[in-house]
Design a protein around this motif. Structure first.
Motif, PDB file in Angstrom:
ATOM      1  N   GLN A  87       0.832  -1.193   0.000  1.00  0.00           N
ATOM      2  CA  GLN A  87       0.000   0.000   0.000  1.00  0.00           C
ATOM      3  C   GLN A  87       0.871   1.250   0.000  1.00  0.00           C
ATOM      4  O   GLN A  87       2.030   1.219   0.409  1.00  0.00           O
ATOM      5  CB  GLN A  87      -0.915   0.007   1.220  1.00  0.00           C
ATOM      6  N   ASN A  88       0.317   2.352  -0.454  1.00  0.00           N
ATOM      7  CA  ASN A  88       1.020   3.625  -0.369  1.00  0.00           C
ATOM      8  C   ASN A  88       0.333   4.520   0.656  1.00  0.00           C
ATOM      9  O   ASN A  88      -0.649   4.130   1.295  1.00  0.00           O
ATOM     10  CB  ASN A  88       1.112   4.296  -1.746  1.00  0.00           C
ATOM     11  N   SER A  89       0.848   5.722   0.805  1.00  0.00           N
ATOM     12  CA  SER A  89       0.315   6.624   1.831  1.00  0.00           C
ATOM     13  C   SER A  89      -1.121   7.037   1.532  1.00  0.00           C
ATOM     14  O   SER A  89      -1.899   7.314   2.456  1.00  0.00           O
ATOM     15  CB  SER A  89       1.211   7.859   1.951  1.00  0.00           C
ATOM     16  N   SER A  90      -1.499   7.081   0.255  1.00  0.00           N
ATOM     17  CA  SER A  90      -2.872   7.472  -0.102  1.00  0.00           C
ATOM     18  C   SER A  90      -3.891   6.484   0.459  1.00  0.00           C
ATOM     19  O   SER A  90      -4.935   6.880   0.995  1.00  0.00           O
ATOM     20  CB  SER A  90      -3.012   7.567  -1.623  1.00  0.00           C
ATOM     21  N   LEU A  91      -3.597   5.201   0.339  1.00  0.00           N
ATOM     22  CA  LEU A  91      -4.509   4.186   0.878  1.00  0.00           C
ATOM     23  C   LEU A  91      -4.565   4.273   2.400  1.00  0.00           C
ATOM     24  O   LEU A  91      -5.634   4.134   3.006  1.00  0.00           O
ATOM     25  CB  LEU A  91      -4.070   2.793   0.436  1.00  0.00           C
ATOM     26  N   MET A  92      -3.423   4.521   3.026  1.00  0.00           N
ATOM     27  CA  MET A  92      -3.412   4.623   4.482  1.00  0.00           C
ATOM     28  C   MET A  92      -4.214   5.834   4.950  1.00  0.00           C
ATOM     29  O   MET A  92      -4.907   5.775   5.978  1.00  0.00           O
ATOM     30  CB  MET A  92      -1.969   4.719   4.988  1.00  0.00           C
ATOM     31  N   ILE A  93      -4.155   6.931   4.192  1.00  0.00           N
ATOM     32  CA  ILE A  93      -4.942   8.114   4.552  1.00  0.00           C
ATOM     33  C   ILE A  93      -6.430   7.826   4.390  1.00  0.00           C
ATOM     34  O   ILE A  93      -7.257   8.296   5.184  1.00  0.00           O
ATOM     35  CB  ILE A  93      -4.512   9.324   3.699  1.00  0.00           C
ATOM     36  N   LEU A  94      -6.791   7.043   3.376  1.00  0.00           N
ATOM     37  CA  LEU A  94      -8.194   6.634   3.235  1.00  0.00           C
ATOM     38  C   LEU A  94      -8.641   5.832   4.456  1.00  0.00           C
ATOM     39  O   LEU A  94      -9.752   6.017   4.970  1.00  0.00           O
ATOM     40  CB  LEU A  94      -8.377   5.796   1.968  1.00  0.00           C
ATOM     41  N   LYS A  95      -7.781   4.933   4.921  1.00  0.00           N
ATOM     42  CA  LYS A  95      -8.102   4.154   6.118  1.00  0.00           C
ATOM     43  C   LYS A  95      -8.279   5.078   7.324  1.00  0.00           C
ATOM     44  O   LYS A  95      -9.144   4.848   8.177  1.00  0.00           O
ATOM     45  CB  LYS A  95      -6.998   3.135   6.393  1.00  0.00           C
ATOM     46  N   LEU A  96      -7.445   6.112   7.375  1.00  0.00           N
ATOM     47  CA  LEU A  96      -7.552   7.079   8.466  1.00  0.00           C
ATOM     48  C   LEU A  96      -8.900   7.792   8.427  1.00  0.00           C
ATOM     49  O   LEU A  96      -9.574   7.929   9.458  1.00  0.00           O
ATOM     50  CB  LEU A  96      -6.410   8.091   8.367  1.00  0.00           C
ATOM     51  N   PHE A  97      -9.316   8.226   7.232  1.00  0.00           N
ATOM     52  CA  PHE A  97     -10.608   8.891   7.110  1.00  0.00           C
ATOM     53  C   PHE A  97     -11.762   7.917   7.357  1.00  0.00           C
ATOM     54  O   PHE A  97     -12.877   8.340   7.667  1.00  0.00           O
ATOM     55  CB  PHE A  97     -10.754   9.536   5.734  1.00  0.00           C
ATOM     56  N   GLY A  98     -11.508   6.638   7.213  1.00  0.00           N
ATOM     57  CA  GLY A  98     -12.523   5.653   7.555  1.00  0.00           C
ATOM     58  C   GLY A  98     -12.744   5.559   9.053  1.00  0.00           C
ATOM     59  O   GLY A  98     -13.793   5.096   9.513  1.00  0.00           O
ATOM     60  N   ARG A  99     -11.757   6.000   9.820  1.00  0.00           N
ATOM     61  CA  ARG A  99     -11.846   5.995  11.284  1.00  0.00           C
ATOM     62  C   ARG A  99     -12.235   7.369  11.822  1.00  0.00           C
ATOM     63  O   ARG A  99     -13.037   7.485  12.744  1.00  0.00           O
ATOM     64  CB  ARG A  99     -10.493   5.560  11.866  1.00  0.00           C
ATOM     65  N   HIS A 100     -11.650   8.422  11.242  1.00  0.00           N
ATOM     66  CA  HIS A 100     -11.910   9.790  11.690  1.00  0.00           C
ATOM     67  C   HIS A 100     -12.353  10.623  10.489  1.00  0.00           C
ATOM     68  O   HIS A 100     -11.649  10.671   9.473  1.00  0.00           O
ATOM     69  CB  HIS A 100     -10.653  10.405  12.312  1.00  0.00           C
ATOM     70  N   ILE A 129       2.935  16.018   4.896  1.00  0.00           N
ATOM     71  CA  ILE A 129       1.598  15.441   5.020  1.00  0.00           C
ATOM     72  C   ILE A 129       0.659  16.062   3.988  1.00  0.00           C
ATOM     73  O   ILE A 129      -0.146  15.361   3.354  1.00  0.00           O
ATOM     74  CB  ILE A 129       1.046  15.652   6.444  1.00  0.00           C
ATOM     75  N   GLU A 130       0.763  17.362   3.804  1.00  0.00           N
ATOM     76  CA  GLU A 130      -0.079  18.034   2.806  1.00  0.00           C
ATOM     77  C   GLU A 130       0.200  17.491   1.405  1.00  0.00           C
ATOM     78  O   GLU A 130      -0.725  17.289   0.605  1.00  0.00           O
ATOM     79  CB  GLU A 130       0.177  19.540   2.841  1.00  0.00           C
ATOM     80  N   LYS A 131       1.461  17.231   1.111  1.00  0.00           N
ATOM     81  CA  LYS A 131       1.831  16.687  -0.194  1.00  0.00           C
ATOM     82  C   LYS A 131       1.221  15.303  -0.405  1.00  0.00           C
ATOM     83  O   LYS A 131       0.733  14.977  -1.496  1.00  0.00           O
ATOM     84  CB  LYS A 131       3.358  16.619  -0.306  1.00  0.00           C
ATOM     85  N   LYS A 132       1.216  14.490   0.641  1.00  0.00           N
ATOM     86  CA  LYS A 132       0.630  13.150   0.538  1.00  0.00           C
ATOM     87  C   LYS A 132      -0.885  13.229   0.358  1.00  0.00           C
ATOM     88  O   LYS A 132      -1.477  12.444  -0.402  1.00  0.00           O
ATOM     89  CB  LYS A 132       0.985  12.336   1.787  1.00  0.00           C
ATOM     90  N   ILE A 133      -1.519  14.166   1.060  1.00  0.00           N
ATOM     91  CA  ILE A 133      -2.967  14.326   0.919  1.00  0.00           C
ATOM     92  C   ILE A 133      -3.315  14.822  -0.481  1.00  0.00           C
ATOM     93  O   ILE A 133      -4.286  14.362  -1.098  1.00  0.00           O
ATOM     94  CB  ILE A 133      -3.505  15.285   1.999  1.00  0.00           C
ATOM     95  N   GLN A 134      -2.514  15.744  -1.001  1.00  0.00           N
ATOM     96  CA  GLN A 134      -2.765  16.249  -2.350  1.00  0.00           C
ATOM     97  C   GLN A 134      -2.579  15.152  -3.397  1.00  0.00           C
ATOM     98  O   GLN A 134      -3.253  15.151  -4.436  1.00  0.00           O
ATOM     99  CB  GLN A 134      -1.836  17.427  -2.651  1.00  0.00           C
ATOM    100  N   ALA A 135      -1.681  14.210  -3.126  1.00  0.00           N
ATOM    101  CA  ALA A 135      -1.512  13.073  -4.039  1.00  0.00           C
ATOM    102  C   ALA A 135      -2.782  12.227  -4.057  1.00  0.00           C
ATOM    103  O   ALA A 135      -3.212  11.743  -5.118  1.00  0.00           O
ATOM    104  CB  ALA A 135      -0.316  12.237  -3.607  1.00  0.00           C
TER     105      ALA A 135
END
Length: 324
Positions: A209-222, A237-243
């Protein structure tokens, strides 16, 4: 017998190491601890070395009492040479000073360890920070060249608002870290597909997985979160979110507003797409971190071995030799 002697020699060596050796400031000790914490094996020998280095580096208020022991020793030598006392009196004086010397060492050792325990407890509890957890979780997920996975421009459901779209993360029996994804819009649902279709995998290894998928998992919790870090970390972090935003727009098309925005006042990141994570991935990450914190506290500051708080006034009174 030999084992007993070796054990006592080792105890003496450890005791001496609390007084002689290199000293480190708090920043250096914290860095050593966190490097050990993030290491794979968590070497127990390295842990013991950090404890001794950390305890040695503390400045105990009782260290100032050494001069009283020295004064007693000098006075005893002067008086014993000037006056002729019986061997019994000399022996009593010797053991009295020896007792003060040993008591001084033990009290200083306990105080140094207690001071280091306070520092290490604060460092362990600092790992409970959400921002630190997010930073360490995303670290190393993306490829070194930071290239994104090529995905086809789909413009999937361009007439729908972001809030009408739901992404459901479903357990993948072949790889728990790469959940299958289902798109839900109203009463319509897509088939389950691999996250690589959305570019949510590492560009150098699609099995990771990459950071984008992990951020999706994060938004699935919060639904939203605030990242507190220094400027370079916030930009990362902003760069990863923009990706992730770029990936979503490529697949679903562009809208007047971004699918993920940051509140200009609070700094909170909000996702307008509904993320339903049935795998509870981020919850498991938080649960593992809490368990790790509890284990670290037991290992580094065990309750059964916790030193009682030293009464500095009482110990200072004894160490100056007033009781004898």
């Amino acid at each position: 017998m030999l084992a007993f002697i070796n054990k006592n020699l080792e105890d003496i060596r450890k005791m001496i190491s609390l007084f002689y050796g290199p000293r480190y400031n708090r920043k250096e000790l914290a860095e050593c601890f966190h490097n050990w914490r993030k290491s794979v094996g968590r070497d127990p020998i390295e842990k013991d070395n950090i404890i001794f280095d950390g305890s040695r580096s503390q400045n105990s208020v009782f260290s100032k009492q050494w001069r009283w022991v020295m004064v007693q020793a000098v006075l005893w030598l002067i008086i014993s040479f000037k006056f002729r006392f019986s061997p019994v009196i000399n022996l009593m004086a010797f053991f009295t000073i020896l007792n003060q010397f040993i008591n001084n060492i033990l009290i200083i050792s306990k105080d140094k360890r207690q001071m280091f325990n306070t520092i290490i407890t604060q460092e362990i509890l600092s790992t409970k920070s959400f921002s630190l957890l997010l930073w360490e979780t995303l670290d190393g997920l993306d490829s070194e060249n930071n290239d994104s996975v090529n995905i086809d421009k789909m413009d999937y459901a361009p007439d729908c608002e972001w809030t009408d779209i739901s992404l459901k993360l479903v357990h993948n029996k072949f790889d728990k870290s790469l959940p299958l994804i289902q798109i839900n819009i109203g009463h319509e649902s897509s088939e389950l597909f691999h996250p690589s279709l959305l570019g949510l995998v590492n560009s150098s290894d699609i099995k990771k997985q990459n950071s984008s998928l992990m951020i999706l998992k994060l938004f699935g919790r919060h639904n939203n979160f605030i990242f507190d870090g220094h400027n370079s970390q916030k930009k990362s972090i902003e760069k990863k979110i923009q990706a992730l935003v770029k990936t979503i727009i490529i697949y679903f098309g562009d809208r007047d507003i971004s699918p993920i925005v940051q509140n200009e006042i609070t700094g909170s990141w909000d996702c307008f797409i509904n993320i339903i994570d049935t795998t509870d991935s981020w919850y498991q990450i938080e649960k593992e971190r809490d368990q790790d914190i509890n284990n670290l506290l037991l290992e580094w500051v065990p309750l059964e071995d916790e030193l009682e708080r030293v009464d500095q006034a009482a110990e200072s009174y004894k160490m100056k030799g007033y009781e004898w």
